[in-house]
Structures are given as C-alpha cells and as structure tokens.
Design a protein around this motif. Structure first.
Motif, mmCIF file in Angstrom:
data_model
loop_
_atom_site.group_PDB
_atom_site.id
_atom_site.type_symbol
_atom_site.label_atom_id
_atom_site.label_comp_id
_atom_site.label_asym_id
_atom_site.label_seq_id
_atom_site.Cartn_x
_atom_site.Cartn_y
_atom_site.Cartn_z
ATOM 1 N N THR A 86 1.164 -1.278 0.243
ATOM 2 C CA THR A 86 -0.014 0.016 0.126
ATOM 3 C C THR A 86 0.671 1.491 -0.349
ATOM 4 O OG1 THR A 86 0.099 -0.030 2.228
ATOM 5 C CG2 THR A 86 -1.489 -1.290 1.095
ATOM 6 N N GLU A 87 1.937 1.259 0.518
ATOM 7 C CA GLU A 87 3.015 2.151 0.179
ATOM 8 C C GLU A 87 3.932 2.422 -0.713
ATOM 9 O OE1 GLU A 87 4.973 1.685 4.299
ATOM 10 O OE2 GLU A 87 3.776 1.637 5.420
ATOM 11 N N LEU A 88 4.425 1.362 -2.033
ATOM 12 C CA LEU A 88 4.512 1.463 -3.240
ATOM 13 C C LEU A 88 3.694 1.882 -3.825
ATOM 14 C CD1 LEU A 88 6.161 -1.681 -3.238
ATOM 15 C CD2 LEU A 88 6.731 0.773 -2.685
ATOM 16 N N HIS A 105 13.727 -5.287 -13.144
ATOM 17 C CA HIS A 105 13.879 -6.973 -13.001
ATOM 18 C C HIS A 105 12.648 -7.143 -11.725
ATOM 19 C CE1 HIS A 105 15.899 -5.895 -9.568
ATOM 20 N NE2 HIS A 105 16.042 -4.591 -9.793
ATOM 21 N N LEU A 106 12.140 -8.449 -11.662
ATOM 22 C CA LEU A 106 11.416 -8.869 -11.052
ATOM 23 C C LEU A 106 11.525 -10.418 -10.291
ATOM 24 C CD1 LEU A 106 9.458 -11.490 -12.120
ATOM 25 C CD2 LEU A 106 9.202 -9.410 -13.587
ATOM 26 N N PHE A 109 6.608 -0.911 -6.906
ATOM 27 C CA PHE A 109 7.307 -1.592 -7.983
ATOM 28 C C PHE A 109 8.568 -0.746 -6.625
ATOM 29 C CE2 PHE A 109 4.857 1.625 -10.486
ATOM 30 C CZ PHE A 109 6.849 3.249 -10.507
ATOM 31 N N THR A 110 9.647 -0.322 -7.398
ATOM 32 C CA THR A 110 10.868 0.607 -6.384
ATOM 33 C C THR A 110 11.799 0.891 -7.469
ATOM 34 O OG1 THR A 110 12.314 -1.441 -5.813
ATOM 35 C CG2 THR A 110 10.286 -0.740 -3.955
ATOM 36 N N MET A 125 14.538 -0.322 -11.111
ATOM 37 C CA MET A 125 13.075 -0.668 -11.278
ATOM 38 C C MET A 125 12.943 -2.668 -10.827
ATOM 39 S SD MET A 125 9.287 0.165 -13.337
ATOM 40 C CE MET A 125 9.436 1.640 -12.966
ATOM 41 N N GLU A 126 12.543 -2.568 -9.977
ATOM 42 C CA GLU A 126 12.387 -3.731 -9.565
ATOM 43 C C GLU A 126 10.333 -3.923 -8.996
ATOM 44 O OE1 GLU A 126 13.373 -7.881 -6.713
ATOM 45 O OE2 GLU A 126 14.023 -5.121 -5.815
#
Length: 172
Positions: A50-52, A111-112, A69-70, A76-77
């Motif tokens: 909920t914070e991303l 990536h993930l 994601f971050t 970026m992930e």
C-alpha cells in the motif's frame, strides 16, 4: 506514464493509471483478500504494497489489478503484479505501463522476483520479454523469518523454497 494519464483498451474496456494516495485503502483491501496481508518479502526485505508506487487497472465497476514497484540506483523492481480478471489482458497492460515508465526514466534495469513454484508467473513474464537472471537458493526459507505466513507448499504441492530473479531484456 504521467500522473493522471490513462491507457485505455477498447477491446477489453478497462483503463490503467498511476496509483494515487486515495487508492491505498482499496489496495489494502485487495491485498488482504487475495494474499491475507499487505506485506511482501523480496530478497530479505519487507515491503508494504500500500506504500509503493505503481499502476491500477480498473473498469467502470471495480479494480481489475495493480502492480507495485521500487526504483533504486537506476533500477526498477516489480514487487507485486496482481490481476483479478483473468484473460482480459490486465496483467499485460499493467506490465506495459511499468515498461514504458522504465524506458521514459532511462533506467538501466527492470527486474522482478518470483518463487520456484509460480509456474504461471514464469510463463507470463518469459512470454513478455523477461529472462531468468538469478536463482536465489533457499531465499524463501529465509524470508519466512520476516513473514512466517509464507506457505511451505503451493496449492499444487510444490515446495516453495527459492527466489528466481527475471530481467527484462529489451530495456536497453
């Protein structure tokens, strides 16, 4: 994608837009409904979905999915991608939004991480340009220390033990 700008797909009749602060409660409810909690553990780090930042897919009646994601050090992930309307292109459209943002920001990597049991995710991402980059042996066993609710076995009976990192190969 710029804030407020929406991707529309007439064929499937849904839109995708950036997540805004007012979406946090809806994402919280959906995460609780589908995952049992809002926390995700990736590479030994705990994230609250909920914070991303991310994108939300919706039609006139409901939220159809979201991706979070971050972005750190030019990479970026994807932390989570959830589609609640199968075979409508929701996951693909959310992924396209993330790819467009990574390209727009000229990020060096997208990536993930998924787990060894998630065969559907491995198929989905590889069909869309992702490739296996790393196997993190026993990473899920370690993640259970931060999130004990991670099951030991998938619904298909596969032991959940390892993280698999996939890179998007078409970014550069």
């Amino acid at each position: 994608m710029e804030k407020g700008k929406q991707l529309q797909d007439k064929r499937t009749e849904f839109s995708v837009r950036p997540i805004i602060k007012e979406d946090q409660q809806q994402i919280r409810m959906l995460a609780l409904q589908h995952w049992g909690e809002t926390a995700m553990v990736v590479h030994g780090e705990k994230y609250n979905m909920t914070e991303l930042p991310g994108y939300l897919a919706f039609d006139t009646m409901r939220v159809l999915g979201f991706v979070t994601f971050t972005i750190t050090d030019g990479a970026m992930e994807i932390i989570s991608l959830d589609s609640f309307a199968e075979n409508r292109g929701v996951g693909s459209k959310l992924l396209i939004a993330v790819i467009h943002l990574a390209v727009k920001r000229k990020l060096q990597r997208l990536h993930l991480t998924t787990t060894n049991d998630n065969i559907r995710a491995l198929e989905f991402y590889q069909k869309r340009g992702f490739s296996l980059a790393q196997l993190c042996v026993d990473a899920v066993n370690d993640a259970r220390k931060l999130k004990p609710s991670i099951p030991v076995y998938s619904p298909d009976g596969i032991r959940i033990e390892h993280e698999l990192v996939l890179d998007y190969r078409r970014l550069l």
